[in-house]
Scaffold this motif. Structure first.
Motif, PDB file in Angstrom:
ATOM      1  N   ASP A   1      -3.311  -4.911   5.656  1.00  0.00           N
ATOM      2  CA  ASP A   1      -4.632  -5.529   5.740  1.00  0.00           C
ATOM      3  C   ASP A   1      -5.385  -5.219   4.446  1.00  0.00           C
ATOM      4  O   ASP A   1      -5.604  -4.044   4.116  1.00  0.00           O
ATOM      5  CB  ASP A   1      -5.398  -4.955   6.937  1.00  0.00           C
ATOM      6  CG  ASP A   1      -6.781  -5.557   7.069  1.00  0.00           C
ATOM      7  OD1 ASP A   1      -7.683  -5.106   6.343  1.00  0.00           O
ATOM      8  OD2 ASP A   1      -6.946  -6.489   7.867  1.00  0.00           O
ATOM      9  N   PRO A   2      -5.799  -6.233   3.685  1.00  0.00           N
ATOM     10  CA  PRO A   2      -6.427  -5.993   2.382  1.00  0.00           C
ATOM     11  C   PRO A   2      -7.697  -5.152   2.462  1.00  0.00           C
ATOM     12  O   PRO A   2      -7.964  -4.348   1.563  1.00  0.00           O
ATOM     13  CB  PRO A   2      -6.739  -7.410   1.866  1.00  0.00           C
ATOM     14  CG  PRO A   2      -5.795  -8.305   2.598  1.00  0.00           C
ATOM     15  CD  PRO A   2      -5.633  -7.679   3.954  1.00  0.00           C
ATOM     16  N   VAL A   3      -8.483  -5.326   3.523  1.00  0.00           N
ATOM     17  CA  VAL A   3      -9.739  -4.575   3.651  1.00  0.00           C
ATOM     18  C   VAL A   3      -9.440  -3.092   3.867  1.00  0.00           C
ATOM     19  O   VAL A   3     -10.032  -2.215   3.224  1.00  0.00           O
ATOM     20  CB  VAL A   3     -10.599  -5.138   4.798  1.00  0.00           C
ATOM     21  CG1 VAL A   3     -11.846  -4.268   4.997  1.00  0.00           C
ATOM     22  CG2 VAL A   3     -10.993  -6.579   4.505  1.00  0.00           C
ATOM     23  N   GLU A   4      -8.498  -2.796   4.770  1.00  0.00           N
ATOM     24  CA  GLU A   4      -8.135  -1.400   5.023  1.00  0.00           C
ATOM     25  C   GLU A   4      -7.512  -0.765   3.782  1.00  0.00           C
ATOM     26  O   GLU A   4      -7.804   0.391   3.451  1.00  0.00           O
ATOM     27  CB  GLU A   4      -7.156  -1.319   6.202  1.00  0.00           C
ATOM     28  CG  GLU A   4      -7.770  -1.669   7.545  1.00  0.00           C
ATOM     29  CD  GLU A   4      -6.774  -1.515   8.680  1.00  0.00           C
ATOM     30  OE1 GLU A   4      -5.680  -0.946   8.438  1.00  0.00           O
ATOM     31  OE2 GLU A   4      -7.084  -1.951   9.800  1.00  0.00           O
ATOM     32  N   ALA A   5      -6.650  -1.518   3.108  1.00  0.00           N
ATOM     33  CA  ALA A   5      -6.011  -0.994   1.903  1.00  0.00           C
ATOM     34  C   ALA A   5      -7.047  -0.696   0.834  1.00  0.00           C
ATOM     35  O   ALA A   5      -7.010   0.351   0.182  1.00  0.00           O
ATOM     36  CB  ALA A   5      -4.977  -1.996   1.382  1.00  0.00           C
TER      37      ALA A   5
ATOM     38  N   LEU B   1       0.864  -1.178   0.000  1.00  0.00           N
ATOM     39  CA  LEU B   1       0.000   0.000   0.000  1.00  0.00           C
ATOM     40  C   LEU B   1       0.898   1.224   0.000  1.00  0.00           C
ATOM     41  O   LEU B   1       1.737   1.382   0.892  1.00  0.00           O
ATOM     42  CB  LEU B   1      -0.900   0.019   1.236  1.00  0.00           C
ATOM     43  CG  LEU B   1      -1.752   1.282   1.421  1.00  0.00           C
ATOM     44  CD1 LEU B   1      -2.798   1.404   0.320  1.00  0.00           C
ATOM     45  CD2 LEU B   1      -2.413   1.287   2.802  1.00  0.00           C
ATOM     46  N   VAL B   2       0.750   2.077  -1.007  1.00  0.00           N
ATOM     47  CA  VAL B   2       1.569   3.286  -1.132  1.00  0.00           C
ATOM     48  C   VAL B   2       0.751   4.490  -0.684  1.00  0.00           C
ATOM     49  O   VAL B   2      -0.375   4.697  -1.173  1.00  0.00           O
ATOM     50  CB  VAL B   2       2.039   3.482  -2.590  1.00  0.00           C
ATOM     51  CG1 VAL B   2       2.831   4.785  -2.719  1.00  0.00           C
ATOM     52  CG2 VAL B   2       2.872   2.298  -3.047  1.00  0.00           C
ATOM     53  N   ASP B   3       1.300   5.265   0.233  1.00  0.00           N
ATOM     54  CA  ASP B   3       0.693   6.523   0.671  1.00  0.00           C
ATOM     55  C   ASP B   3       1.595   7.647   0.161  1.00  0.00           C
ATOM     56  O   ASP B   3       2.654   7.913   0.729  1.00  0.00           O
ATOM     57  CB  ASP B   3       0.601   6.556   2.199  1.00  0.00           C
ATOM     58  CG  ASP B   3      -0.097   7.809   2.722  1.00  0.00           C
ATOM     59  OD1 ASP B   3      -0.144   8.819   1.992  1.00  0.00           O
ATOM     60  OD2 ASP B   3      -0.579   7.775   3.877  1.00  0.00           O
ATOM     61  N   GLY B   4       1.161   8.289  -0.920  1.00  0.00           N
ATOM     62  CA  GLY B   4       1.975   9.309  -1.566  1.00  0.00           C
ATOM     63  C   GLY B   4       2.086  10.598  -0.785  1.00  0.00           C
ATOM     64  O   GLY B   4       2.991  11.396  -1.048  1.00  0.00           O
TER      65      GLY B   4
END
Length: 554
Positions: A230-234, A217-220
């Motif tokens: 966590d796939p659901v949160e992502a 998961l990338v947060d730019g």
């Protein structure tokens, strides 16, 4: 893996969740002591010439299909591929018996070493030169073209660094984010990622620990890459991001805050083609016409009439609207053959921008004549013209007088901290300011803006940089004169709100970035922007400043 995340510098906000895809490795030229027989050396030189043209042709085709910043950097890359300097050095090696792949490698490394010694912005060109080396060597060896893979499903593209030829042709529907171990906030990777509208994080420590195929998961915004989240949160974060992107795609302008204040959003362009493309979008005018990019390969100075034709193409794209022409910002990382200076130990602090007038007699005056002629031919009254790298009040006064004598509206770039510190005195001489945050940041923080090792320092969220912007904008408010921002900071939606809160009156950016900034401005009031600005100015670090702004504005 020992950790579940790695940290870098976020340069394009947004969230992306996909599998990691690493760039393809570059081929290595064999160094086995083989020598080309004398009778075969001419043919070996021909092989190199053919490989150069093949590589240049591929990049030219990508440039023709690209627009905006992508087209600009690709066109400049074509010039590097065909550069006579490294090719001449390679030719000498081949004439002495060195095989073409090894001659290419050695000659380009020789030039890279020279650029790295120069430091400053010149050192950034080594990424582009080494990318050219890799492509030419691959062509000579019959190997696959190195660089970006062709994905069939969504990926997060990871690399040591990315050259223009890598980033300019990316499919943003499949490449969901860019992450590099090197690079900085103003690198080619960041600029083109911003144009593509995909999250981007650079200068990532520990990136090499993430294997091919890992889900991340990338947060730019935060500059964070979370491994196996966590796939659901992502998915929830990406869904929110997708909704925002849909809103951005449907935005038609103009930019208005939630309480009704208009904010002028303008485009940065390099030529008439880019200006015409910008006019098809939501930009209200041009806040930065980089005239030097029209002449990067010009061996002799174009006549006033030739220049007027080029400038007229840009004015024609926005008839009757604001067009800000910047005089030649040549030197340092943008050498223009006809307006240059001898090699310097530190070119970023040397003879560049308006300072070239001292060693190139009349070049500024002829350019102003050409802008005036173009305006006359296009029926435009008093076009805006600004000078780069002004550092003294005398320089500002002399430039303003030269502009007014030709019916031009004079302004200057605020890139040197001296201008911000004495903003009222400078603004008394000219009619407007345009803050170039890229250079203002590197000069304020004493950090090369192209150095990946210093990316945290060259972040425009640095409190010291924001203080200088605040001082500059305050002077504009007191004297009733416009103060714009035309650096990459203007394209950051959250930072754009802070800039408005500081008193900045216009924001100029890549045309593709305009809708995202417009959407964000529409969600906040001027009072919110001002409160965010007030709190950000008190922040001790760039990261704290970003977090404060996000909490107050998102």
């Amino acid at each position: 893996m020992e950790q579940s995340f790695v940290q870098g510098t976020g340069v394009v906000p947004g969230h992306a969740y996909a599998a990691v895809a690493w760039t393809r490795p570059a081929p290595t030229a064999p160094d086995d002591g083989r020598e080309i027989p004398e009778e075969a050396r001419a043919a070996e030189a021909d092989l190199l010439a053919a490989a150069v043209e093949t590589v240049a042709g591929r990049i030219e085709a990508r440039a023709a299909a690209a627009t905006g910043a992508a087209a600009e950097v690709l066109t400049a890359t074509v010039g590097l591929v065909r550069d006579r300097g490294w090719r001449r050095a390679a030719g000498k090696l081949i004439a002495a018996g060195t095989p073409a792949p090894l001659a290419t490698t050695r000659s380009i490394e020789q030039f890279c070493a020279q650029l790295e010694k120069l430091g400053g912005l010149m050192a950034e060109r080594t990424t582009d030169l080494r990318d050219i080396r890799n492509r030419v060597v691959a062509e000579l060896l019959g190997a696959p073209e190195p660089g970006v893979p062709t994905p069939t499903s969504p990926v997060v593209l990871c690399a040591e660094d990315l050259a223009p030829a890598d980033t300019a042709g990316l499919d943003a529907t499949l490449v969901r984010a860019l992450v590099t171990r090197l690079g900085g906030p103003t690198s080619h990777t960041a600029i083109i990622a911003r144009q593509l509208g995909i999250p981007c994080v650079v200068a990532v420590t520990g990136l090499e620990q993430i294997p091919e195929g890992a889900m991340v998961l990338v947060d730019g915004m935060a500059g964070l890459i979370v491994v196996d989240p966590d796939p659901v949160e992502a998915a929830a974060k990406v869904e929110h991001d997708s909704a925002l992107r849909a809103e951005i795609r449907s935005w038609t302008g103009p930019a208005v805050t939630a309480d009704g204040q208009r904010v002028q959003l303008l485009a940065n362009v390099a030529d008439g083609k880019a200006a015409a493309k910008a006019a098809e979008g939501q930009a209200e005018g041009i806040g930065l016409f980089r005239t030097e990019l029209c002449f990067l390969t010009a061996q002799s100075e174009p006549s006033v009439e030739e220049q007027a034709r080029i400038y007229g193409d840009v004015l024609r794209a926005f008839p009757g609207r604001k067009v800000v022409v910047r005089t030649l910002d040549a030197g340092s990382d943008k050498p223009v053959p006809f307006a240059n200076h001898e090699n310097e130990e530190n070119p970023a602090l040397g003879v560049r921008g308006i300072r070239l007038g001292a060693t190139n007699d009349g070049v500024l005056e002829r350019q102003l004549d050409a802008v005036a002629l173009a305006a006359q031919q296009q029926g435009e009254r008093e076009p805006w013209v600004m000078a780069p790298m002004v550092a003294t009040v005398d320089e500002a006064a002399e430039f303003a007088a030269a502009c007014r004598a030709r019916g031009l509206k004079p302004g200057i770039m605020v890139e040197v901290p001296a201008v911000a510190l004495l903003a009222e005195q400078f603004l008394a001489e000219v009619e407007f300011f345009s803050i170039g945050t890229n250079d203002l940041t590197q000069y304020t923080m004493a950090a090369d803006r192209m150095s990946s090792h210093l990316a945290t320092l060259t972040d425009p969220w640095q409190p010291a940089v924001l203080r200088l912007i605040a001082m500059t904008a305050d002077a504009g408010v007191r004297l009733g004169k416009p103060v714009g921002v035309c650096g990459e900071a203007a394209a950051d939606p959250l930072l754009a709100c802070v800039l408005v809160g500081l008193g900045v009156t216009s924001l100029s950016m890549a045309a593709s970035a305009v809708p995202a900034v417009g959407v964000q401005l529409g969600k906040v009031t001027v009072a919110q922007c001002q409160e965010a600005a007030r709190q950000v100015l008190a922040a001790p670090t760039a990261r704290a400043a970003k977090e404060l702004a996000a909490g107050l504005l998102e």
